[in-house]
Design a protein around this motif. Sequence first.
Motif, PDB file in Angstrom:
ATOM      1  N   GLN A  91      98.980 -33.254   1.003  1.00  0.00           N
ATOM      2  CA  GLN A  91      98.664 -32.608   2.107  1.00  0.00           C
ATOM      3  C   GLN A  91      99.930 -32.201   3.209  1.00  0.00           C
ATOM      4  O   GLN A  91     100.288 -31.240   3.670  1.00  0.00           O
ATOM      5  N   GLY A  92     100.632 -33.536   3.839  1.00  0.00           N
ATOM      6  CA  GLY A  92     101.600 -33.728   5.474  1.00  0.00           C
ATOM      7  C   GLY A  92     103.510 -32.981   4.067  1.00  0.00           C
ATOM      8  O   GLY A  92     103.487 -33.223   5.752  1.00  0.00           O
ATOM      9  N   CYS A  93     104.018 -32.973   3.701  1.00  0.00           N
ATOM     10  CA  CYS A  93     104.529 -32.808   2.681  1.00  0.00           C
ATOM     11  C   CYS A  93     105.826 -32.004   3.660  1.00  0.00           C
ATOM     12  O   CYS A  93     107.151 -31.704   4.253  1.00  0.00           O
ATOM     13  N   LEU A  94     105.056 -30.722   4.050  1.00  0.00           N
ATOM     14  CA  LEU A  94     105.995 -30.050   4.786  1.00  0.00           C
ATOM     15  C   LEU A  94     105.493 -29.960   6.013  1.00  0.00           C
ATOM     16  O   LEU A  94     106.506 -29.379   6.598  1.00  0.00           O
ATOM     17  N   LEU A  95     104.984 -30.680   5.978  1.00  0.00           N
ATOM     18  CA  LEU A  95     105.385 -30.729   7.938  1.00  0.00           C
ATOM     19  C   LEU A  95     106.346 -31.765   8.255  1.00  0.00           C
ATOM     20  O   LEU A  95     106.565 -32.624   7.950  1.00  0.00           O
ATOM     21  N   ALA A  96     107.164 -31.242   9.512  1.00  0.00           N
ATOM     22  CA  ALA A  96     107.613 -32.150  10.008  1.00  0.00           C
ATOM     23  C   ALA A  96     107.543 -33.431  10.640  1.00  0.00           C
ATOM     24  O   ALA A  96     106.796 -33.441  11.413  1.00  0.00           O
ATOM     25  N   PRO A  97     108.273 -34.581  10.244  1.00  0.00           N
ATOM     26  CA  PRO A  97     108.383 -35.735  11.200  1.00  0.00           C
ATOM     27  C   PRO A  97     108.562 -35.608  12.878  1.00  0.00           C
ATOM     28  O   PRO A  97     107.393 -36.415  13.246  1.00  0.00           O
ATOM     29  N   SER A  98     108.717 -34.563  12.964  1.00  0.00           N
ATOM     30  CA  SER A  98     108.899 -34.642  14.566  1.00  0.00           C
ATOM     31  C   SER A  98     107.199 -34.020  15.431  1.00  0.00           C
ATOM     32  O   SER A  98     107.082 -34.508  16.074  1.00  0.00           O
ATOM     33  N   GLN A  99     105.890 -33.560  14.576  1.00  0.00           N
ATOM     34  CA  GLN A  99     105.245 -34.149  14.741  1.00  0.00           C
ATOM     35  C   GLN A  99     104.213 -34.723  15.338  1.00  0.00           C
ATOM     36  O   GLN A  99     103.430 -35.015  16.293  1.00  0.00           O
ATOM     37  N   VAL A 100     104.671 -35.779  14.155  1.00  0.00           N
ATOM     38  CA  VAL A 100     104.356 -37.430  14.378  1.00  0.00           C
ATOM     39  C   VAL A 100     104.791 -37.714  15.482  1.00  0.00           C
ATOM     40  O   VAL A 100     103.956 -38.098  15.983  1.00  0.00           O
ATOM     41  N   LEU A 101     105.519 -38.370  15.809  1.00  0.00           N
ATOM     42  CA  LEU A 101     106.457 -38.107  16.785  1.00  0.00           C
ATOM     43  C   LEU A 101     105.870 -37.737  18.017  1.00  0.00           C
ATOM     44  O   LEU A 101     105.613 -38.291  18.638  1.00  0.00           O
TER      45      LEU A 101
END
Length: 554
Positions: free
Chosen positions: A178-188
């Motif tokens: 589901q989150g493959c298109l989400l930028a890792p920076s959002q988690v950071l």
Amino acid sequence: MSLLSEAPVSAVPESSSWALAPDLPETLPALIRQAATKFAEQAAIVDGAVTISYADLLVRSQAVARSLIALGVQAGDRVAVWAPNLHEWILAACGTHAAGAVLVPLNTRMKGGEAADILERSGTKVLFCIGDFLGQHYPALLAGQRPVTLKHIVVLRDGFKADPDQPGDMGWRYFMGQGCLLAPSQVLAREQMLSADSTADLMFTSGTTGRPKGVMSAHGPTIRAFSTWSRVVGLQPGDRYLIVNPFFHSFGYKAGWVAAFIQGATVYPEQVFDADKVLARIAHDRISFMPGPPTLFLTMLAHPRLKDFDIATLRVAVTGAASVPPVLITRMREELGITNVTTAYGLTECGGCATLCDPGDSAETVAGTCGRALPGTEVRCVDEEGRPVPTGQPGEVLLRGYHVMQGYFDDEAATAEAIDADGWLHTGDVGVLDERGYLRITDRLKDMFIVGGFNCYPAEIERQLADHPAIAQVAVVGVPDERMGEVGCACVVRRAGSELTPEALVAWSRANMANYKVPRHVLWFDSFPVNASNKVLKRELAQLAVARLVKAKV
């Protein structure tokens, strides 16, 4: 009164394993990042054919976090896990923390109604749930009672079939994409919003009101407490840690995989305790570290083929209960060959650990006490007026320190009742402090009893049994049991004309409550002993119950 527990943290020698580690991260996501750097290629989890390195643990946890954010999970939202000990449980939890959400562990023994109540009161948005386990299909247990706040169920392992009436539900593999298109920076960014004081988990624990209360605990105290715990008990980098204690409990979660990740050990999850399987796993996987309740080790010692298993690698064991026979500690050391055996005391409201024995203590000390307080923790035993009792005298155990809970979720009154104005947590346990500052638990103020390591609260079980149409009055007490230590006994006054049998009540209980809560004995009474206020005299009732059970055996 002189207490070792009242010594300031700075008074603990830096060379001691009791000293505070200098480089502790403040949050659980930061802990995973630190471990991924320090122990990158080392195995973090071995779950059957699946081996996850510390570097991969970070990658997978971040993927879980991205998918949660993609599903609409906001910082501070609640995410629950209702599953046995699996590597996905840990990944779901670590991802929940990294998304800035609050973890809500659910007991796998709960029935659908019990789980639905907690999911609704916590406002849980996403539930990670096992599919088929112990003869049940867990998603189906919520049928007809699913809270409206629960937007998604993510079903772990196989056996999941899409429900057209619940389009938001999905299997684990589908969720992970589901989150493959989400930028890792959002988690950071979510991680950077967290601090040591941010709420990490909401763990529901039963109480004397008969309804579970949600204990809120922060990131920093968990890391600090179990950094000390792990070093004192001797958990080391590279240890192979078999976790039989359920992840939904502090013993399996915080003293379990969190402690392992602090020290760089490898976690081996075990779903259900079975003596044959556990002994075989110790031998096959060369397990070196395994905590558990006394029942676990007594069962191992009683195994008829114990000598057929090579368990020489098992080096450390941690156990604990209100009463541990000294002979058990001696047998664990001599017959199981465990070098370091120690005991501890804690409760969910203090993060799971408050006092701890040192492995170097004598068998009598380890068995007869729960050890001394962790640095930064104070322990008192007080009388009914709240005044400290003399050394060696019993009193209610009070705790104060950095790891005391933030409070009960949405329950200010219960929080104020548990934690007084001076910050002391009133545990409801009766204990004795000796001249060394070692604590011994002698009784329970609130009539709680322990079945196979699970806390059982009579008021909660009574509330559930009272729903039975044939019961006029019920009181539950704990009675001794050779195998389990204690079990529940339901003392019942039946409604007039009722033909309810003990077997029928036990069967009804099994269908409506977690197995460990189900009374093992049912006794009929015409009335209960009461005081002038018409309150049931539980201690007197328990004595009557024990006498009748003993007589029935003769």
